[in-house]
Design a protein around this motif. Structure first.
Motif, PDB file in Angstrom:
ATOM      1  N   LYS A 148       0.854  -1.192   0.000  1.00 16.90           N
ATOM      2  CA  LYS A 148       0.000   0.000   0.000  1.00 16.90           C
ATOM      3  C   LYS A 148       0.893   1.247   0.000  1.00 16.90           C
ATOM      4  O   LYS A 148       1.088   1.894   1.031  1.00 16.90           O
ATOM      5  N   PRO A 149       1.461   1.602  -1.169  1.00 15.50           N
ATOM      6  CA  PRO A 149       2.387   2.737  -1.257  1.00 15.50           C
ATOM      7  C   PRO A 149       1.801   4.064  -0.782  1.00 15.50           C
ATOM      8  O   PRO A 149       2.530   4.948  -0.336  1.00 15.50           O
ATOM      9  N   SER A 150       0.495   4.201  -0.832  1.00 18.49           N
ATOM     10  CA  SER A 150      -0.138   5.474  -0.474  1.00 18.49           C
ATOM     11  C   SER A 150       0.089   5.857   0.989  1.00 18.49           C
ATOM     12  O   SER A 150       0.070   7.039   1.334  1.00 18.49           O
ATOM     13  N   ILE A 151       0.324   4.867   1.874  1.00 19.51           N
ATOM     14  CA  ILE A 151       0.510   5.217   3.288  1.00 19.51           C
ATOM     15  C   ILE A 151       1.832   5.956   3.500  1.00 19.51           C
ATOM     16  O   ILE A 151       1.993   6.675   4.480  1.00 19.51           O
ATOM     17  N   LEU A 152       2.774   5.805   2.567  1.00 18.08           N
ATOM     18  CA  LEU A 152       4.021   6.559   2.655  1.00 18.08           C
ATOM     19  C   LEU A 152       3.723   8.051   2.519  1.00 18.08           C
ATOM     20  O   LEU A 152       4.365   8.877   3.157  1.00 18.08           O
ATOM     21  N   GLN A 153       2.730   8.384   1.699  1.00 21.78           N
ATOM     22  CA  GLN A 153       2.352   9.782   1.513  1.00 21.78           C
ATOM     23  C   GLN A 153       1.384  10.261   2.586  1.00 21.78           C
ATOM     24  O   GLN A 153       1.450  11.402   3.033  1.00 21.78           O
TER      25      GLN A 153
END
Length: 200
Positions: A148-153
């Protein structure tokens, strides 16, 4: 007592005072976040000479350092979409192969300040490499951002961290040499904004 500066992208923080008063009358609006309470924020600006590719190092009192992206990093700016994240640094090196065991942390990969931790690929074709910024042993990487790459943002200082590094005991104080305090980093960001404004 003056409240520590807040980062607008940290969604898990206490609401603004007027909102908190309306919904949670008993809640103290000045309570610091868990990150601000237990970690000291250090920054590395323009990592490897790349403009605005800033990293944030959250240092705990037990020496552990959590590597994250700083607020001004291009990946955290509006309009950026992360396509994928990879801990595969080279053909023969993957941070996912890091296996730590025992009291003496056997098997942990040793990192230098410039050692790459992961690569972030954005939908606009841009690619960013995140570096360790501190010397030490790699304790863990955050595999959740792979799925879930979006949690990095969304939560770069908490669930969206990059990796955890443990400096050598004798180097735990000296590792911050060359890093910026939060106040110094804020001054760097302001100078950048002023420079852009002056140029336009």
């Amino acid at each position: 007592m003056e409240e520590a500066p807040r980062c607008p992208w940290e969604h898990d923080e206490v609401a603004a005072p007027e909102v908190a008063m309306a919904t949670e009358p008993a809640l103290e609006p000045t309570v610091p976040s868990l990150v601000d309470r237990y970690f000291t924020r250090w920054y590395k600006a323009d990592v490897k000479g790349k403009p605005c590719e800033d990293h944030c190092i959250l240092q705990h009192s037990n020496r552990i350092c959590v590597i994250t992206l700083a607020e001004a990093h291009p990946v955290l700016q509006s309009g950026k979409t992360i396509k994928s994240i990879s801990y595969q640094i080279s053909t023969n090196c993957s941070r996912l192969q890091n296996k730590v065991s025992g009291k003496f942390k056997r098997g942990a990969q040793f990192l230098t300040e410039l050692a790459p931790l992961c690569k972030i690929y954005c939908s606009d074709g841009e690619e960013y490499t995140v570096s360790s910024c501190v010397r030490g042993r790699l304790m863990e990487v955050n595999e959740n951002i792979l799925h879930k790459p979006s949690i990095l943002q969304e939560k770069p200082s908490t669930e969206g961290y990059i990796a955890v590094v443990l400096p050598k005991f004798e180097e735990s104080k000296s590792i911050t040499e060359g890093l910026l305090t939060q106040k110094q980093y804020e001054e760097v960001v302001v100078k950048r904004i002023n420079a852009v404004t002056a140029a336009s």
